[in-house]
Design a protein around this motif. Structure first.
Motif, PDB file in Angstrom:
ATOM      1  N   LEU A 138       0.821  -1.212   0.000  1.00 28.55           N
ATOM      2  CA  LEU A 138       0.000   0.000   0.000  1.00 28.55           C
ATOM      3  C   LEU A 138       0.857   1.265   0.000  1.00 28.55           C
ATOM      4  O   LEU A 138       0.421   2.305  -0.497  1.00 28.55           O
ATOM      5  CB  LEU A 138      -0.952   0.006   1.198  1.00 28.55           C
ATOM      6  N   LEU A 139       2.061   1.187   0.538  1.00 27.76           N
ATOM      7  CA  LEU A 139       2.955   2.347   0.494  1.00 27.76           C
ATOM      8  C   LEU A 139       3.297   2.700  -0.950  1.00 27.76           C
ATOM      9  O   LEU A 139       3.292   3.874  -1.333  1.00 27.76           O
ATOM     10  CB  LEU A 139       4.228   2.070   1.288  1.00 27.76           C
ATOM     11  N   PHE A 140       3.592   1.690  -1.753  1.00 28.15           N
ATOM     12  CA  PHE A 140       3.884   1.934  -3.163  1.00 28.15           C
ATOM     13  C   PHE A 140       2.662   2.472  -3.881  1.00 28.15           C
ATOM     14  O   PHE A 140       2.758   3.418  -4.669  1.00 28.15           O
ATOM     15  CB  PHE A 140       4.388   0.668  -3.853  1.00 28.15           C
ATOM     16  N   VAL A 141       1.506   1.867  -3.645  1.00 32.15           N
ATOM     17  CA  VAL A 141       0.275   2.308  -4.305  1.00 32.15           C
ATOM     18  C   VAL A 141      -0.019   3.763  -3.953  1.00 32.15           C
ATOM     19  O   VAL A 141      -0.332   4.578  -4.835  1.00 32.15           O
ATOM     20  CB  VAL A 141      -0.915   1.392  -3.936  1.00 32.15           C
ATOM     21  N   ALA A 142       0.108   4.109  -2.682  1.00 30.96           N
ATOM     22  CA  ALA A 142      -0.120   5.500  -2.261  1.00 30.96           C
ATOM     23  C   ALA A 142       0.890   6.428  -2.925  1.00 30.96           C
ATOM     24  O   ALA A 142       0.529   7.511  -3.410  1.00 30.96           O
ATOM     25  CB  ALA A 142      -0.035   5.615  -0.744  1.00 30.96           C
ATOM     26  N   TRP A 143       2.160   6.017  -2.960  1.00 31.92           N
ATOM     27  CA  TRP A 143       3.193   6.835  -3.587  1.00 31.92           C
ATOM     28  C   TRP A 143       2.890   7.076  -5.061  1.00 31.92           C
ATOM     29  O   TRP A 143       2.936   8.210  -5.530  1.00 31.92           O
ATOM     30  CB  TRP A 143       4.567   6.186  -3.429  1.00 31.92           C
ATOM     31  N   ILE A 144       2.593   6.031  -5.808  1.00 31.93           N
ATOM     32  CA  ILE A 144       2.406   6.188  -7.243  1.00 31.93           C
ATOM     33  C   ILE A 144       1.177   7.037  -7.538  1.00 31.93           C
ATOM     34  O   ILE A 144       1.195   7.877  -8.444  1.00 31.93           O
ATOM     35  CB  ILE A 144       2.368   4.828  -7.980  1.00 31.93           C
ATOM     36  N   LEU A 145       0.113   6.876  -6.766  1.00 32.41           N
ATOM     37  CA  LEU A 145      -1.079   7.699  -6.972  1.00 32.41           C
ATOM     38  C   LEU A 145      -0.795   9.170  -6.663  1.00 32.41           C
ATOM     39  O   LEU A 145      -1.201  10.060  -7.416  1.00 32.41           O
ATOM     40  CB  LEU A 145      -2.246   7.183  -6.135  1.00 32.41           C
ATOM     41  N   LEU A 146      -0.101   9.432  -5.565  1.00 33.47           N
ATOM     42  CA  LEU A 146       0.246  10.810  -5.227  1.00 33.47           C
ATOM     43  C   LEU A 146       1.194  11.427  -6.250  1.00 33.47           C
ATOM     44  O   LEU A 146       1.054  12.604  -6.611  1.00 33.47           O
ATOM     45  CB  LEU A 146       0.860  10.883  -3.824  1.00 33.47           C
ATOM     46  N   TYR A 147       2.129  10.643  -6.749  1.00 33.78           N
ATOM     47  CA  TYR A 147       3.078  11.163  -7.728  1.00 33.78           C
ATOM     48  C   TYR A 147       2.381  11.493  -9.052  1.00 33.78           C
ATOM     49  O   TYR A 147       2.637  12.540  -9.653  1.00 33.78           O
ATOM     50  CB  TYR A 147       4.221  10.175  -7.942  1.00 33.78           C
ATOM     51  N   ILE A 148       1.498  10.621  -9.492  1.00 34.93           N
ATOM     52  CA  ILE A 148       0.741  10.901 -10.715  1.00 34.93           C
ATOM     53  C   ILE A 148      -0.131  12.139 -10.524  1.00 34.93           C
ATOM     54  O   ILE A 148      -0.214  12.993 -11.413  1.00 34.93           O
ATOM     55  CB  ILE A 148      -0.093   9.671 -11.129  1.00 34.93           C
ATOM     56  N   LEU A 149      -0.755  12.261  -9.373  1.00 31.13           N
ATOM     57  CA  LEU A 149      -1.560  13.449  -9.075  1.00 31.13           C
ATOM     58  C   LEU A 149      -0.697  14.711  -9.086  1.00 31.13           C
ATOM     59  O   LEU A 149      -1.103  15.749  -9.610  1.00 31.13           O
ATOM     60  CB  LEU A 149      -2.256  13.286  -7.720  1.00 31.13           C
ATOM     61  N   LEU A 150       0.511  14.617  -8.556  1.00 35.69           N
ATOM     62  CA  LEU A 150       1.434  15.755  -8.567  1.00 35.69           C
ATOM     63  C   LEU A 150       1.788  16.149  -9.999  1.00 35.69           C
ATOM     64  O   LEU A 150       1.780  17.331 -10.350  1.00 35.69           O
ATOM     65  CB  LEU A 150       2.700  15.412  -7.775  1.00 35.69           C
ATOM     66  N   ILE A 151       2.099  15.177 -10.842  1.00 34.49           N
ATOM     67  CA  ILE A 151       2.414  15.465 -12.247  1.00 34.49           C
ATOM     68  C   ILE A 151       1.227  16.136 -12.933  1.00 34.49           C
ATOM     69  O   ILE A 151       1.384  17.133 -13.654  1.00 34.49           O
ATOM     70  CB  ILE A 151       2.822  14.178 -12.996  1.00 34.49           C
ATOM     71  N   ILE A 152       0.038  15.617 -12.703  1.00 33.45           N
ATOM     72  CA  ILE A 152      -1.162  16.186 -13.321  1.00 33.45           C
ATOM     73  C   ILE A 152      -1.365  17.626 -12.862  1.00 33.45           C
ATOM     74  O   ILE A 152      -1.668  18.512 -13.676  1.00 33.45           O
ATOM     75  CB  ILE A 152      -2.393  15.310 -13.015  1.00 33.45           C
ATOM     76  N   CYS A 153      -1.195  17.889 -11.572  1.00 29.43           N
ATOM     77  CA  CYS A 153      -1.364  19.255 -11.051  1.00 29.43           C
ATOM     78  C   CYS A 153      -0.321  20.210 -11.628  1.00 29.43           C
ATOM     79  O   CYS A 153      -0.648  21.338 -11.998  1.00 29.43           O
ATOM     80  CB  CYS A 153      -1.285  19.261  -9.524  1.00 29.43           C
ATOM     81  N   ILE A 154       0.921  19.758 -11.698  1.00 26.01           N
ATOM     82  CA  ILE A 154       1.982  20.607 -12.262  1.00 26.01           C
ATOM     83  C   ILE A 154       1.660  20.953 -13.709  1.00 26.01           C
ATOM     84  O   ILE A 154       1.801  22.108 -14.128  1.00 26.01           O
ATOM     85  CB  ILE A 154       3.355  19.906 -12.151  1.00 26.01           C
TER      86      ILE A 154
END
Length: 176
Positions: A138-154
């Motif tokens: 779940l740590l990886f899943v949370a990381w990848i979702l947050l990172y994709i969200l960060l890219i989308i926001c940027i």
């Protein structure tokens, strides 16, 4: 499937990636002031072993390539390449995003190992094994979702362009 067919780090091409992750986790444990040993004995089923004292007992934990998060790096690569295929992001930004995300994924894998040892130390082997078998992914899943969200926001809010424009504006106003 590879780990089932070749258990305990027998599949050398992937197992070689576990040693640097275990060494980084051991270095972080050292920085945090924990008593441990790190060993690696070459051989057919060689894997890095971290021995740590917890509750007056010493626990030996072998770190195989799935535990070191090698599969997380493969999943990250697949997911991020699929995301980039459908985007109109420049090649330079894709490269920067990919490298930053790979470093982040690697660090998350190190944190998974550290979290395992903290749970082992404070709550015992059963809780640590439950974390390893069920919750660590779940740590990886949370990381990848947050990172994709960060890219989308940027990208969506053009944060890089706005930051550069703000720096130019600040620089021009200070020259006056």
């Amino acid at each position: 499937l590879i780990d089932v067919m070749y258990p305990y780090g027998v599949f050398k091409p992937l197992q070689m990636l576990a040693l640097p992750t275990a060494a980084c986790a051991a270095a972080l444990l050292d920085i945090l002031g924990h008593s441990f040993t790190l060993s690696f004995a070459p051989g057919v089923d060689a894997m890095p072993i971290i021995r740590m004292q917890a509750g007056g007992r010493w626990y030996s934990v072998g770190i195989a390539w799935p535990c070191a998060g090698v599969h997380s790096l493969f999943l990250y690569t697949l997911i991020i390449l699929l995301l980039f295929k459908k985007s109109d992001i420049s090649r330079f930004r894709k490269t920067v995003y990919f490298i930053a995300g790979a470093i982040g994924t690697y660090f998350v894998n190190i944190l998974r190992i550290i979290a395992y040892f903290y749970i082992l130390r404070s709550q015992g082997l059963t809780a640590a094994q439950t974390f390893h078998d069920a919750h660590a992914e779940l740590l990886f899943v949370a990381w990848i979702l947050l990172y994709i969200l960060l890219i989308i926001c940027i990208q969506k809010f053009r944060l890089v362009e706005k930051t550069i424009q703000g720096i130019h504006t600040l620089r021009n106003s200070l020259k006056i």
